[in-house]
Design a protein around this motif. Structure first.
Motif, PDB file in Angstrom:
ATOM      1  N   VAL A   1    -143.081  32.444 -24.079  1.00 35.41           N
ATOM      2  CA  VAL A   1    -142.297  32.812 -22.884  1.00 35.41           C
ATOM      3  C   VAL A   1    -141.193  31.789 -22.633  1.00 35.41           C
ATOM      4  O   VAL A   1    -140.040  32.133 -22.336  1.00 35.41           O
ATOM      5  N   SER A   2    -141.534  30.506 -22.787  1.00 42.15           N
ATOM      6  CA  SER A   2    -140.529  29.452 -22.581  1.00 42.15           C
ATOM      7  C   SER A   2    -139.414  29.546 -23.619  1.00 42.15           C
ATOM      8  O   SER A   2    -138.230  29.369 -23.315  1.00 42.15           O
ATOM      9  N   LEU A   3    -139.827  29.868 -24.872  1.00 45.42           N
ATOM     10  CA  LEU A   3    -138.848  29.989 -25.945  1.00 45.42           C
ATOM     11  C   LEU A   3    -137.890  31.152 -25.686  1.00 45.42           C
ATOM     12  O   LEU A   3    -136.679  31.062 -25.878  1.00 45.42           O
ATOM     13  N   GLN A   4    -138.476  32.283 -25.218  1.00 47.08           N
ATOM     14  CA  GLN A   4    -137.637  33.451 -24.914  1.00 47.08           C
ATOM     15  C   GLN A   4    -136.659  33.148 -23.782  1.00 47.08           C
ATOM     16  O   GLN A   4    -135.478  33.502 -23.832  1.00 47.08           O
ATOM     17  N   ARG A   5    -137.178  32.471 -22.735  1.00 48.46           N
ATOM     18  CA  ARG A   5    -136.318  32.127 -21.598  1.00 48.46           C
ATOM     19  C   ARG A   5    -135.191  31.177 -22.034  1.00 48.46           C
ATOM     20  O   ARG A   5    -134.020  31.351 -21.652  1.00 48.46           O
ATOM     21  N   THR A   6    -135.550  30.203 -22.876  1.00 51.49           N
ATOM     22  CA  THR A   6    -134.544  29.244 -23.364  1.00 51.49           C
ATOM     23  C   THR A   6    -133.479  29.942 -24.209  1.00 51.49           C
ATOM     24  O   THR A   6    -132.276  29.664 -24.098  1.00 51.49           O
TER      25      THR A   6
ATOM     26  N   GLY B   1    -129.295  29.767 -34.122  1.00 53.85           N
ATOM     27  CA  GLY B   1    -130.059  29.991 -35.347  1.00 53.85           C
ATOM     28  C   GLY B   1    -131.326  29.166 -35.381  1.00 53.85           C
ATOM     29  O   GLY B   1    -132.386  29.643 -35.792  1.00 53.85           O
ATOM     30  N   PHE B   2    -131.219  27.909 -34.918  1.00 60.43           N
ATOM     31  CA  PHE B   2    -132.385  27.034 -34.909  1.00 60.43           C
ATOM     32  C   PHE B   2    -133.468  27.571 -33.997  1.00 60.43           C
ATOM     33  O   PHE B   2    -134.632  27.673 -34.375  1.00 60.43           O
ATOM     34  N   PHE B   3    -133.105  27.960 -32.794  1.00 62.71           N
ATOM     35  CA  PHE B   3    -134.097  28.463 -31.844  1.00 62.71           C
ATOM     36  C   PHE B   3    -134.665  29.816 -32.283  1.00 62.71           C
ATOM     37  O   PHE B   3    -135.823  30.132 -32.039  1.00 62.71           O
TER      38      PHE B   3
END
Length: 353
Positions: free
Chosen positions: A90-95, A34-36
């Motif tokens: 992109v980094s957020l999606q990958r994470t 939820g946080f991410f």
């Protein structure tokens, strides 16, 4: 039984604790996702806001905040985000994908662990229950074995050993009580008479070593009026115990062949032969009513063998019938000697009760 139920309680407490821990872990993982997700949408909102602001010249210092935008033909433009924003998204999606995969893997492992743990504990539980019922069946079978064993020791040559007789009758009383409602009245009557006999024997154990000497000792006290026995006497108790065993001897004999009478019919025939001639009007109504509750042969055999009806296979049935056959064969000479002693001492009270 209490021990087994305590084990069952502990097993389910363990399972509840395990599932509670698993749910706590899943709840923590959901909060992380939820946080991410919130960060993802926040980032997206910032990017969209940046694009929107860049298309409003009056917010960048135009001559009037209320001037309408110049009318120009609409043109499709390729929107390009700043490189740091693109890299962040992109980094957020990958994470997020990595976290989702980890949650899925962890959840699969935990549910697999629950399945294995529940299966293992359920196996232990069913094994414990199986042992419990097996032990109860063994205890039931031991009751019949004890009756057969103790009655075999009653006759000492041509004498009836009083102590052994009372012990055997007490063991048989326990077996009768497990035989169901049909023999409840017979068992109750036998217990009352057994108490009378035991009461005198406890007072004169040496003088009453054998049945004949016990009866003689009581008769010499002047307690009876000829062959009209005092109701509370040991002789009266022993007289009715013998009649009760004679009734059961006829009943069990009829149950030995698999194609014999229904136990209810056999019980009625045995009653009219052995007990009815000595019963008054009230008992002649009460006893047949009680005996009318006799179950079918298979149920009766199972109860005396300490087994559930569904677990009574042919081999088990034959084993129980064999023991009953041994019991009635043991009873016959004891009952005959017993009756001879009463007749010899003129204690055969034939009045109706």
């Amino acid at each position: 039984m209490k021990k087994e139920l305590h084990q069952i309680h502990q097993i389910f407490r363990t399972e509840i604790h395990f599932v509670s821990s698993m749910l706590s872990t899943m709840r923590r993982n959901v909060l992380i996702v939820g946080f991410f997700t919130l960060v993802l949408f926040a980032g997206k909102g910032i990017a969209e806001a940046h694009l929107s602001l860049s298309s409003l010249p009056f917010l960048r210092g135009g001559h009037t905040a209320f001037a309408p935008p110049a009318t120009k033909p609409l043109q499709k433009k390729r929107i390009s985000l700043p490189r740091p924003v693109l890299f962040g998204l992109v980094s957020l999606q990958r994470t997020t994908n990595i976290i989702g995969n980890k949650i899925q893997t962890e959840t699969t492992k935990q549910w697999s662990g629950i399945h294995e743990n529940v299966g293992r504990e359920w196996g232990k539980l069913t094994s414990s229950i199986g042992k419990l019922f097996s032990r109860e069946q063994h205890q039931g079978a031991k009751k019949l074995d004890e009756v057969v064993r103790t009655f075999k020791s009653v006759l000492n040559g041509s004498e009836v050993d009083t102590a052994q007789l009372l012990k055997a009758c007490r063991a048989h009383l326990i077996l009768m009580k497990s035989g169901g409602a049909a023999l409840k009245l017979v068992a109750k009557d036998m217990e009352a008479n057994l108490n009378k006999a035991e009461s005198l024997f406890k007072k004169v154990p040496k003088d009453g070593k054998y049945l004949a000497s016990l009866l003689e000792k009581e008769r010499e006290s002047g307690i009876h009026d000829g062959n009209m026995l005092k109701n509370a006497s040991a002789a009266m108790g022993l007289l009715w115990i013998r009649r009760s065993l004679a009734f059961q001897l006829d009943l069990y004999t009829s149950l030995i062949p698999s194609n014999g009478q229904h136990p209810k019919d056999a019980a009625m025939d045995a009653y009219y032969k052995t007990l009815s001639p000595y019963h008054g009007w009230l008992l002649q109504k009460a006893f047949p009513l009680s005996l009318s509750q006799m179950p079918d042969r298979k149920v009766f055999i199972a109860k005396f063998g300490g087994r559930e009806v569904d677990d009574l296979d042919k081999q088990s049935e034959n084993e129980i019938v064999k023991k009953l056959k041994t019991l009635v064969a043991t009873w016959e000479p004891i009952i005959n000697t017993w009756k001879d002693e009463f007749e010899r001492l003129d204690l055969e009270d034939t009045r109706r009760a």
